[in-house]
Design an enzyme around this catalytic site. Sequence first.
Site, PDB file in Angstrom:
ATOM      1  N   ARG A 235      14.638  -3.589   3.241  1.00 39.72           N
ATOM      2  CA  ARG A 235      13.645  -3.160   2.259  1.00 39.72           C
ATOM      3  C   ARG A 235      13.983  -1.768   1.719  1.00 39.72           C
ATOM      4  O   ARG A 235      13.883  -1.511   0.522  1.00 39.72           O
ATOM      5  CB  ARG A 235      12.238  -3.161   2.873  1.00 39.72           C
ATOM      6  CG  ARG A 235      11.689  -4.546   3.179  1.00 39.72           C
ATOM      7  CD  ARG A 235      10.322  -4.449   3.840  1.00 39.72           C
ATOM      8  NE  ARG A 235       9.340  -3.800   2.972  1.00 39.72           N
ATOM      9  CZ  ARG A 235       8.599  -4.431   2.074  1.00 39.72           C
ATOM     10  NH1 ARG A 235       8.716  -5.747   1.927  1.00 39.72           N
ATOM     11  NH2 ARG A 235       7.728  -3.768   1.327  1.00 39.72           N
TER      12      ARG A 235
ATOM     13  N   CYS B 188      -6.587  -8.961   3.426  1.00 36.79           N
ATOM     14  CA  CYS B 188      -7.770  -8.096   3.288  1.00 36.79           C
ATOM     15  C   CYS B 188      -9.053  -8.884   3.522  1.00 36.79           C
ATOM     16  O   CYS B 188      -9.633  -8.842   4.598  1.00 36.79           O
ATOM     17  CB  CYS B 188      -7.791  -7.446   1.904  1.00 36.79           C
ATOM     18  SG  CYS B 188      -6.542  -6.163   1.704  1.00 36.79           S
TER      19      CYS B 188
ATOM     20  N   ARG C 179       1.314 -13.922   2.922  1.00 37.96           N
ATOM     21  CA  ARG C 179       0.638 -13.687   4.200  1.00 37.96           C
ATOM     22  C   ARG C 179      -0.765 -14.295   4.203  1.00 37.96           C
ATOM     23  O   ARG C 179      -1.541 -14.086   3.286  1.00 37.96           O
ATOM     24  CB  ARG C 179       0.543 -12.186   4.486  1.00 37.96           C
ATOM     25  CG  ARG C 179       1.842 -11.560   4.929  1.00 37.96           C
ATOM     26  CD  ARG C 179       1.676 -10.072   5.167  1.00 37.96           C
ATOM     27  NE  ARG C 179       1.418  -9.349   3.939  1.00 37.96           N
ATOM     28  CZ  ARG C 179       1.113  -8.046   3.904  1.00 37.96           C
ATOM     29  NH1 ARG C 179       1.001  -7.365   5.030  1.00 37.96           N
ATOM     30  NH2 ARG C 179       0.907  -7.442   2.753  1.00 37.96           N
TER      31      ARG C 179
ATOM     32  N   ASP D  42      10.273   3.280   6.415  1.00 32.71           N
ATOM     33  CA  ASP D  42       9.983   1.872   6.711  1.00 32.71           C
ATOM     34  C   ASP D  42      10.952   1.404   7.787  1.00 32.71           C
ATOM     35  O   ASP D  42      12.111   1.850   7.823  1.00 32.71           O
ATOM     36  CB  ASP D  42      10.119   1.000   5.460  1.00 32.71           C
ATOM     37  CG  ASP D  42       9.410  -0.337   5.597  1.00 32.71           C
ATOM     38  OD1 ASP D  42       8.285  -0.474   5.077  1.00 32.71           O
ATOM     39  OD2 ASP D  42       9.973  -1.251   6.241  1.00 32.71           O
TER      40      ASP D  42
ATOM     41  N   THR E  22      -2.580  -4.350   9.162  1.00 33.39           N
ATOM     42  CA  THR E  22      -3.429  -4.552  10.339  1.00 33.39           C
ATOM     43  C   THR E  22      -3.897  -6.011  10.315  1.00 33.39           C
ATOM     44  O   THR E  22      -4.989  -6.316   9.836  1.00 33.39           O
ATOM     45  CB  THR E  22      -4.644  -3.591  10.330  1.00 33.39           C
ATOM     46  OG1 THR E  22      -5.184  -3.526   9.004  1.00 33.39           O
ATOM     47  CG2 THR E  22      -4.253  -2.211  10.772  1.00 33.39           C
TER      48      THR E  22
ATOM     49  N   VAL F 220       0.820  -1.201   0.000  1.00 37.38           N
ATOM     50  CA  VAL F 220       0.000   0.000   0.000  1.00 37.38           C
ATOM     51  C   VAL F 220       0.860   1.259   0.000  1.00 37.38           C
ATOM     52  O   VAL F 220       0.698   2.159  -0.827  1.00 37.38           O
ATOM     53  CB  VAL F 220      -0.943   0.007   1.228  1.00 37.38           C
ATOM     54  CG1 VAL F 220      -1.713   1.315   1.310  1.00 37.38           C
ATOM     55  CG2 VAL F 220      -1.901  -1.179   1.165  1.00 37.38           C
TER      56      VAL F 220
END
Length: 431
Positions: free
Chosen positions: A44, A264, A335, A39, A89, A21
């Site tokens: 990364r 999601c 994930r 970050d 989240t 995102v």
Amino acid sequence: MIYQDLVSKKEKLAVIGLGYVGLPIALEFARKISVVGFDIRPDRVDLMKKGIDPSKELESEAFKGCDILLTCSTEDLRQAKFYVVAVPTPIDEHNLPDLTPVLAATRTVAKVLKKGDYVVYESTVYPGCTEEDCVPILEELSGLKYMVDFKVGFSPERINPGDKEHTLVKIKKVTSGCDAESAEEIAKTYEMIIQAGVHRASSIKVAEAAKIIENTQRDINIAFMNELSIIFNRMGINTYEVLEAAGTKWNFLKFFPGLVGGHCIGVDPYYLVYKAKQLGYHPQIISAGRFTNDSMGGYVAKQTVKKMIAADKNPKDARVLIMGFTFKENVSDIRNSKVIDIYKELHSFGVLNVDVIDAFADAHEVHEEYGITMATEPTGLYDAILVAVSHQQYVGLTEEWFKRYAAKGCVFVDVKGIFKSKVNSFTYWSL
């Protein structure tokens, strides 16, 4: 006004969290204004400085012509006036919201927050979380007063990993603020980059709720398809053929059965369930949908074992190939992948000789996260071949290709039904 200060590059915008995102948002803004991209993972950040997207979603071209400082230093965030929080989240092992990342990001912002600053959250949360959980931390650690010294907003992310058509700038953005002034300033800031335009929600809570029901709606509809698949399997008819026939009606909604993982659709409904229970209501439909979808990996494995036994194969001696491990097609994100449920359920039936391959997943990440050592390619003959994820590299495979790796009486499990009518030499099954 903050919008004008950003446009004139008098002030900077910061994005906290440069994943699926955050990075696209940071780079898109950096083509128009000055940006600080933050970050917590140095590895990364180092990749991004070289023009490499660690999530493998963006090409190196996306980094060119961008006015952006990529950093791991909290001190660098002091340069910003407008903060965008775009961290994960997730849920914990009990399917409860895990706000650790978003609260940690809030503490990071709070340490550098100044009078007149804006903080906008993009992370998906339950309605009320921004003002009830995040704002108190911002106030406490900064010593500033909400709506007097600093403003807060919520603009839910709508990034769809792997989708090259519905990209960030082409999807209408929902924005909101804590008062009329902030709502307008935040909306104008996003209008800088969002070609599809902006929908101004009436409040932060409305924006939070809008995001969470987007994915909950999809979850419930897919759960319905999965339940139909279980019923039709007992009837001996193919679900995809039924859906094809029903889909000829103009108002039939086109959803399909499948594994529902990722960060999601497989997660957001639990945030809504959690908040509803806090308010004394136990949601029936949402919870039932989650139960159905969370059960599908085990269901696929059970059907695979049943088909193998029916083909006179001893599960304990069988070799199985699972093709695909990411949570969805054409992405590298593992994930909350539900393919692990298939793998574990096969093991519970004594099917221990299982090879897993994936065209996108990082083998090191899979081993680190799930303890599975992926194979680089199929080897030898398999008693069952299970296409779990419809990656583009798999969709075009022919029956002849599969025959090279199929033992006599091989069971072919096609989770997404992509090889229906294309594979006829094996015992075929799909959802």
